[in-house]
Design a protein around this motif. Structure first.
Motif, PDB file in Angstrom:
ATOM      1  N   LEU A  96     -10.074  -0.203   0.736  1.00  0.00           N
ATOM      2  CA  LEU A  96      -8.947  -1.130   0.791  1.00  0.00           C
ATOM      3  C   LEU A  96      -9.499  -2.438   1.354  1.00  0.00           C
ATOM      4  CD1 LEU A  96      -6.059  -2.102   0.695  1.00  0.00           C
ATOM      5  CD2 LEU A  96      -5.607  -0.840   2.813  1.00  0.00           C
ATOM      6  N   LEU A 143      -3.600   8.507   3.686  1.00  0.00           N
ATOM      7  CA  LEU A 143      -4.448   7.382   3.276  1.00  0.00           C
ATOM      8  C   LEU A 143      -5.923   7.758   3.343  1.00  0.00           C
ATOM      9  CD1 LEU A 143      -2.594   4.483   5.115  1.00  0.00           C
ATOM     10  CD2 LEU A 143      -2.854   4.701   2.645  1.00  0.00           C
ATOM     11  N   ILE A 157       0.832  -1.207   0.000  1.00  0.00           N
ATOM     12  CA  ILE A 157       0.000   0.000   0.000  1.00  0.00           C
ATOM     13  C   ILE A 157       0.867   1.257   0.000  1.00  0.00           C
ATOM     14  CG2 ILE A 157      -1.768   1.269   1.263  1.00  0.00           C
ATOM     15  CD1 ILE A 157      -2.654  -1.392  -0.121  1.00  0.00           C
ATOM     16  N   PHE A 214      -8.781   4.162  -5.250  1.00  0.00           N
ATOM     17  CA  PHE A 214      -8.519   5.535  -4.843  1.00  0.00           C
ATOM     18  C   PHE A 214      -9.743   6.409  -5.058  1.00  0.00           C
ATOM     19  CE2 PHE A 214      -4.175   4.052  -5.826  1.00  0.00           C
ATOM     20  CZ  PHE A 214      -3.547   4.386  -4.623  1.00  0.00           C
ATOM     21  N   LEU A 251      -7.457  -2.288  -3.915  1.00  0.00           N
ATOM     22  CA  LEU A 251      -7.258  -0.903  -3.505  1.00  0.00           C
ATOM     23  C   LEU A 251      -7.913   0.014  -4.520  1.00  0.00           C
ATOM     24  CD1 LEU A 251      -5.891   1.324  -1.780  1.00  0.00           C
ATOM     25  CD2 LEU A 251      -3.868   1.031  -3.210  1.00  0.00           C
ATOM     26  N   VAL A 286      -7.602   7.284  -0.245  1.00  0.00           N
ATOM     27  CA  VAL A 286      -8.053   5.899  -0.411  1.00  0.00           C
ATOM     28  C   VAL A 286      -9.570   5.818  -0.232  1.00  0.00           C
ATOM     29  CG1 VAL A 286      -7.981   3.575   0.553  1.00  0.00           C
ATOM     30  CG2 VAL A 286      -5.866   4.874   0.259  1.00  0.00           C
TER      31      VAL A 286
END
Length: 356
Positions: free
Chosen positions: A333, A326, A216, A354, A352, A330
């Motif tokens: 996840l 993050l 990550i 975004f 993952l 993000v």
């Protein structure tokens, strides 16, 4: 005795009127405070630390992590921030400073209350006649962040992906730990979906922590190394942010009034529940606007667009700083269950996504 009591009451009234007048004029109140000396004179070294405290909070760091930074690295002592701290910073000390109107050059006035009485400090009356360290909008944003009932600072934040990574079976946030039944040599740190009483769907999924964190981290570095920040929106974005901040403050005040009316029997349970749900919905919408407009604060000073700069910065940042990044970029996840019983880390178990 009656005359003395009468005179005492009048004296208290005169003091209250005088204090109110001082507040309306924007006069400095009390002695030195952290960041300021006598009569509101700026103390440059302390003011720079207050500025950094605000930046860290706006970037998503917890009050506790900011206090830890102050104790470990800043070299500053909270001599004027709070009494009885014995020269040690605490989360409550940090909160008291960051929610104060003082650091944005504003005068607060709310007789009988202190910053500690409310998660958002005392009511702001108007501008003060001393220099500001941060802007009034930043004070408003800090009060929204710190006063949010959803804000949590738990021990899980000492690990990079705790509660950020989620279970691909039940959707729960993964926590850091070790497999209890493993031999000592095999007790590697893992992210686990922990069992929960009454929830048979919870528990059983785990993944080795270090390879996941490395995967990550590399993805985040490359993402930001190949990203260009959009141009500032100027006055439009700022006015949208200010309006959202005002709506949150007004709606929270309305929630307090609703609770008071319900306690006094002025509202039925159904009326209270309906009005509360509507108000909470307004707060969620406004806080989404604030989060969107404030996200650029997280990236302040970050070498976006430079891979070498991002790698050096990532190595330098502590866990709360990395977690703030993050949280900003993000979307999801997800760790999927293993297809076999082998202990080998498989990147294809990780999904993952975004934020746009």
């Amino acid at each position: 005795m009656a005359i003395a009591s009468y005179e005492s009451g009048h004296k208290a009234d005169r003091i209250r009127r005088a204090n109110r007048q001082k507040a309306e004029r924007g006069d400095w109140h009390g002695g030195p405070r952290f960041g300021y000396g006598l009569n509101g004179a700026l103390v440059p070294r302390e003011a720079a630390i207050v500025r950094e405290m605000a930046n860290r909070c706006l970037a998503g760091q917890s009050l506790r992590s900011i206090a830890q930074w102050l104790n470990d690295e800043s070299g500053a002592v909270p001599t004027h921030a709070a009494q009885g701290t014995l020269g040690v910073w605490h989360a409550t000390t940090v909160k008291s400073i960051l929610t104060s109107a003082r650091i944005s050059g504003q005068r607060a006035y709310e007789p009988g209350s202190h910053n500690g009485d409310s998660p958002t400090g005392r009511k702001i009356l108007g501008p003060g006649n001393w220099p500001a360290i941060i802007t009034p909008d930043e004070t408003a944003r800090l009060r929204v962040i710190i006063g949010s009932p959803d804000r949590r600072a738990s021990a899980s934040s000492i690990r990079l992906l705790s509660s950020i990574a989620t279970c691909g079976l039940c959707g729960a946030g993964l926590m850091s730990g070790c497999n209890r039944g493993a031999a000592l040599a095999q007790k590697r740190r893992r992210y686990l979906c922990k069992k929960e009483a009454g929830r048979p769907d919870r528990g059983g999924l785990s993944i080795v922590a270090e390879p996941l964190e490395d995967l990550i981290s590399e993805a985040i570095i490359l993402r930001l190394a190949h990203t260009r920040m959009p141009k500032a929106q100027g006055g439009t974005g700022q006015s949208e942010l200010s309006a959202a901040l005002e709506r949150v403050a007004e709606t929270r005040a309305r929630l307090e009034d609703l609770s008071s009316d319900y306690v006094r029997g002025l509202l039925t349970r159904s009326e209270f529940s309906s009005a509360r749900m509507a108000a909470q919905g307004e707060i969620v919408k406004s806080e989404a606007v604030i989060a969107r407009q404030s996200r650029s604060t997280v990236f302040s000073g970050i070498p976006i667009g430079s891979e070498s700069g991002m790698r050096a910065a990532w190595d330098r940042w502590n866990i709360p700083q990395r977690r703030a990044i993050l949280a900003a970029i993000v979307d999801t996840l997800i760790v999927l269950p293993r297809r076999d019983s082998g202990p080998i880390f498989r990147p294809d178990r990780v999904e993952l996504r975004f934020k746009v």
